[in-house]
Design a protein around this motif. Sequence first.
Motif, mmCIF file in Angstrom:
data_model
loop_
_atom_site.group_PDB
_atom_site.id
_atom_site.type_symbol
_atom_site.label_atom_id
_atom_site.label_comp_id
_atom_site.label_asym_id
_atom_site.label_seq_id
_atom_site.Cartn_x
_atom_site.Cartn_y
_atom_site.Cartn_z
ATOM 1 N N SER A 1 -1.782 16.463 -11.353
ATOM 2 C CA SER A 1 -2.232 16.463 -9.955
ATOM 3 C C SER A 1 -2.066 15.113 -9.256
ATOM 4 O O SER A 1 -2.324 15.017 -8.057
ATOM 5 N N ALA A 2 -1.622 14.094 -9.971
ATOM 6 C CA ALA A 2 -1.494 12.767 -9.374
ATOM 7 C C ALA A 2 -0.379 12.726 -8.328
ATOM 8 O O ALA A 2 0.670 13.347 -8.497
ATOM 9 N N ASP A 3 -0.638 12.005 -7.254
ATOM 10 C CA ASP A 3 0.392 11.794 -6.228
ATOM 11 C C ASP A 3 1.343 10.699 -6.705
ATOM 12 O O ASP A 3 0.904 9.727 -7.337
ATOM 13 N N PRO A 4 2.619 10.826 -6.396
ATOM 14 C CA PRO A 4 3.550 9.755 -6.766
ATOM 15 C C PRO A 4 3.248 8.499 -5.960
ATOM 16 O O PRO A 4 2.699 8.567 -4.856
ATOM 17 N N ASP A 5 3.593 7.363 -6.511
ATOM 18 C CA ASP A 5 3.406 6.103 -5.798
ATOM 19 C C ASP A 5 4.242 6.138 -4.522
ATOM 20 O O ASP A 5 5.411 6.517 -4.555
ATOM 21 N N PRO A 6 3.678 5.748 -3.388
ATOM 22 C CA PRO A 6 4.420 5.833 -2.124
ATOM 23 C C PRO A 6 5.615 4.879 -2.047
ATOM 24 O O PRO A 6 6.471 5.049 -1.189
ATOM 25 N N LEU A 7 5.686 3.905 -2.934
ATOM 26 C CA LEU A 7 6.796 2.946 -2.891
ATOM 27 C C LEU A 7 7.909 3.289 -3.871
ATOM 28 O O LEU A 7 8.945 2.628 -3.889
ATOM 29 N N VAL A 8 7.725 4.322 -4.691
ATOM 30 C CA VAL A 8 8.673 4.598 -5.771
ATOM 31 C C VAL A 8 10.094 4.801 -5.257
ATOM 32 O O VAL A 8 11.048 4.338 -5.885
ATOM 33 N N ARG A 9 10.261 5.454 -4.144
ATOM 34 C CA ARG A 9 11.613 5.696 -3.606
ATOM 35 C C ARG A 9 12.271 4.436 -3.082
ATOM 36 O O ARG A 9 13.489 4.391 -2.929
ATOM 37 N N ARG B 1 2.009 0.545 -5.422
ATOM 38 C CA ARG B 1 0.981 0.509 -4.378
ATOM 39 C C ARG B 1 -0.119 -0.511 -4.640
ATOM 40 O O ARG B 1 -0.839 -0.906 -3.738
ATOM 41 N N PHE B 2 -0.249 -0.931 -5.886
ATOM 42 C CA PHE B 2 -1.333 -1.838 -6.246
ATOM 43 C C PHE B 2 -0.934 -3.303 -6.281
ATOM 44 O O PHE B 2 -1.792 -4.175 -6.254
ATOM 45 N N GLY B 3 0.362 -3.610 -6.405
ATOM 46 C CA GLY B 3 0.748 -5.006 -6.469
ATOM 47 C C GLY B 3 2.187 -5.236 -6.882
ATOM 48 O O GLY B 3 2.987 -4.304 -7.004
ATOM 49 N N LEU B 4 2.478 -6.495 -7.138
ATOM 50 C CA LEU B 4 3.817 -6.969 -7.456
ATOM 51 C C LEU B 4 3.795 -7.670 -8.813
ATOM 52 O O LEU B 4 2.872 -8.439 -9.100
#
Length: 133
Positions: free
Chosen positions: A37-45, A89-92
């Motif tokens: 049910s987890a949403d993919p990270d919004p930055l993955v693409r 989404r959480f950091g670098l």
Amino acid sequence: MGPAGRAAWTLLRLEVGEACVDDLWGADGVEPDDFTSADPDPLVRHEADLLQHLHAAHSEQVRQLCALLGDRSGLVCSRGPATPVALDRFGLRVRFTDEADRPFDARFDFPEPVRNVSELRYAMHALFDAAAS
């Protein structure tokens, strides 16, 4: 069709029985239902493009993040390049080189998780400003 009249591809179904996350902070289990049910990270693409942009256009600012490493900053701030290697989404995460030319990764968390590339811009500026002060 593939060789000998066989299909050239096969559709597989993944049924998650158990999952584990292993990162810089250790390993921990993830419940299969939570994983599903987890949403993919919004930055993955955009991660690869964003990392390349950070490296090409902001390499000096990325390198200056070493100032945020506390006791380790003296070991890496005067050494070679800093390479951005992961972004979510959480950091670098940035790869530095220590005094013995050994690479090590440092994680720089954003003040709060970002939901899109626009919010990432503000989060990156907050990191760069913190390192510059």
